[in-house]
Design a protein around this motif. Structure first.
Motif, PDB file in Angstrom:
ATOM      1  N   TRP A 131       4.602   1.442  -2.368  1.00 14.90           N
ATOM      2  CA  TRP A 131       3.950   0.252  -1.150  1.00 14.90           C
ATOM      3  C   TRP A 131       4.258   1.427  -0.154  1.00 14.90           C
ATOM      4  O   TRP A 131       3.298   0.952   0.952  1.00 14.90           O
ATOM      5  N   HIS A 132       4.886   2.526   0.449  1.00 12.25           N
ATOM      6  CA  HIS A 132       5.450   3.332   1.036  1.00 12.25           C
ATOM      7  C   HIS A 132       3.569   3.705   1.136  1.00 12.25           C
ATOM      8  O   HIS A 132       3.411   4.169   2.516  1.00 12.25           O
ATOM      9  N   HIS A 133       3.614   3.763  -0.288  1.00 12.50           N
ATOM     10  CA  HIS A 133       1.841   5.052  -0.211  1.00 12.50           C
ATOM     11  C   HIS A 133       0.142   4.060   0.571  1.00 12.50           C
ATOM     12  O   HIS A 133       0.026   4.327  -0.139  1.00 12.50           O
ATOM     13  N   HIS A 134       0.771   2.865  -0.019  1.00 11.21           N
ATOM     14  CA  HIS A 134      -0.610   1.641   0.244  1.00 11.21           C
ATOM     15  C   HIS A 134      -0.977   1.159   1.797  1.00 11.21           C
ATOM     16  O   HIS A 134       0.124   1.895   2.825  1.00 11.21           O
ATOM     17  N   GLU A 135      -1.857   1.356   1.992  1.00 12.99           N
ATOM     18  CA  GLU A 135      -2.461   1.060   2.831  1.00 12.99           C
ATOM     19  C   GLU A 135      -3.155  -0.762   3.028  1.00 12.99           C
ATOM     20  O   GLU A 135      -3.614  -0.689   4.472  1.00 12.99           O
ATOM     21  N   SER A 136      -2.293  -1.717   2.016  1.00 11.01           N
ATOM     22  CA  SER A 136      -3.022  -3.389   2.972  1.00 11.01           C
ATOM     23  C   SER A 136      -2.008  -3.565   4.146  1.00 11.01           C
ATOM     24  O   SER A 136      -1.251  -2.774   4.573  1.00 11.01           O
ATOM     25  N   LEU A 137      -2.824  -4.935   4.682  1.00 12.12           N
ATOM     26  CA  LEU A 137      -1.734  -5.586   5.163  1.00 12.12           C
ATOM     27  C   LEU A 137      -0.493  -5.616   5.290  1.00 12.12           C
ATOM     28  O   LEU A 137      -0.065  -5.555   6.356  1.00 12.12           O
ATOM     29  N   THR A 138       0.314  -5.889   4.053  1.00 12.18           N
ATOM     30  CA  THR A 138       1.098  -6.209   3.633  1.00 12.18           C
ATOM     31  C   THR A 138       2.239  -5.286   3.067  1.00 12.18           C
ATOM     32  O   THR A 138       3.579  -6.062   3.171  1.00 12.18           O
ATOM     33  N   SER A 139       1.312  -3.559   3.143  1.00 12.83           N
ATOM     34  CA  SER A 139       2.110  -3.618   2.453  1.00 12.83           C
ATOM     35  C   SER A 139       3.600  -2.958   3.132  1.00 12.83           C
ATOM     36  O   SER A 139       4.423  -2.608   2.278  1.00 12.83           O
ATOM     37  N   LEU A 140       3.760  -2.789   4.595  1.00 18.37           N
ATOM     38  CA  LEU A 140       4.812  -2.196   5.640  1.00 18.37           C
ATOM     39  C   LEU A 140       5.971  -3.512   5.252  1.00 18.37           C
ATOM     40  O   LEU A 140       7.261  -4.135   5.337  1.00 18.37           O
ATOM     41  N   MET A 141       4.817  -4.802   5.111  1.00 19.20           N
ATOM     42  CA  MET A 141       6.139  -5.952   4.705  1.00 19.20           C
ATOM     43  C   MET A 141       6.794  -6.148   2.856  1.00 19.20           C
ATOM     44  O   MET A 141       8.204  -6.533   3.501  1.00 19.20           O
ATOM     45  N   HIS A 142       5.983  -5.090   2.054  1.00 21.23           N
ATOM     46  CA  HIS A 142       7.102  -4.551   0.490  1.00 21.23           C
ATOM     47  C   HIS A 142       7.615  -3.723   1.401  1.00 21.23           C
ATOM     48  O   HIS A 142       9.572  -4.337   0.385  1.00 21.23           O
TER      49      HIS A 142
END
Length: 284
Positions: A131-142
């Motif tokens: 998730w740290h490398h993901h660019e989705s809207l919710t990545s920081l929430m994860h």
């Protein structure tokens, strides 16, 4: 600590704000080492394989596979290899703030724990990295959710966890000050008056208040008054003078502060919420 202090400590710690800067898995090279440096961020190392050493202050550790180690910010640290069989480790750098204090200034914990179910923690780190490398809207929430779970797991598994009672006692008194401010927003509040509520010297109150909330007492009072003014503007027909008087503020000062905080003049803000519905009731 008594029961009320423990309850406050639990509520206060729940406000921790986490900020992850990096997370990865690394098989470190034999050149991996550094001596006597002081990072301004916390580190967690989860050892999967290999050997090496870590130092925090005067304490030296030789962690084994399955060990999870915390290296807290603001402490002199060293690390290095001891042979060709180097560490393979999951790791992350992060900040954990409550106001302007680091979480591990408030909590004194063990430095190392042995994880009895390493597959669970390994998966958590894998998810954190993903998730740290993901660019989705919710990545920081994860990221925040997983990191919080890892940090909570570490604290729960420590043999010793002590709360800095001096810090918590001071913060508990600040909680009383916050309640007093909320109950006396219409009064001409002063730093001296708030200091008496906490039984602090005024200068010490300002310092502790800012550590707890991130802002000065005056800034906090103004913010609370503007929040109340926004509610009054949306829900009543009181004019601007009546609203400023109800908050213990000069009308010119109130108008200037309101625009500074919201970007709107009070009358413009009220207009944003004007509708064709039933008119608002009078303020109570």
């Amino acid at each position: 600590m008594d029961t009320s202090e423990i309850t406050f400590a639990k509520q206060y710690l729940s406000n921790v704000q986490l900020d992850l800067s990096v997370a990865a898995y690394t098989k470190v090279p034999t050149t991996w080492h550094d001596d006597d440096y002081t990072p301004d961020f916390n580190k967690l190392y989860f050892i999967i394989e290999g050997e090496g050493y870590l130092k925090v202050g005067d304490r030296r550790f030789s962690p084994l596979p399955g060990d999870l180690i915390l290296l807290p910010s603001g402490n002199i640290q060293s690390y290095g290899t001891i042979n060709e069989n180097t560490f393979g480790k999951y790791w992350c750098h992060f900040r954990a703030q409550i106001g302007q204090l680091d979480l591990f200034q408030i909590l004194n914990t063990s430095s190392l724990i042995h994880v009895t179910h390493p597959e669970w923690l390994k998966q958590k780190f894998e998810d954190l990295i993903y998730w740290h490398h993901h660019e989705s809207l919710t990545s920081l929430m994860h990221v925040h959710s997983i990191l919080l779970e890892i940090v909570a797991f570490f604290v729960e598994q420590c043999e010793t966890v002590n709360i800095n009672t001096k810090t918590i006692n001071s913060l508990a008194k600040i909680d009383h000050v916050l309640q007093y401010i909320e109950e006396h927003l219409s009064d001409k509040l002063s730093i001296s008056e708030l200091a008496q509520v906490a039984h602090f010297h005024p200068n010490y109150l300002i310092r502790v208040f800012k550590k707890a909330t991130g802002i000065s007492p005056i800034h906090y009072i103004n913010r609370m008054r503007i929040e109340k003014a926004k509610h009054i503007l949306r829900s009543t027909h009181l004019n601007i003078l009546e609203i400023s008087d109800s908050l213990g503020m000069d009308i010119a000062y109130f108008s200037r502060m309101f625009k500074e905080y919201t970007g709107f003049a009070p009358t413009d803000y009220r207009q944003l919420f004007a509708t064709d519905h039933e008119p608002p009731v009078s303020a109570k």
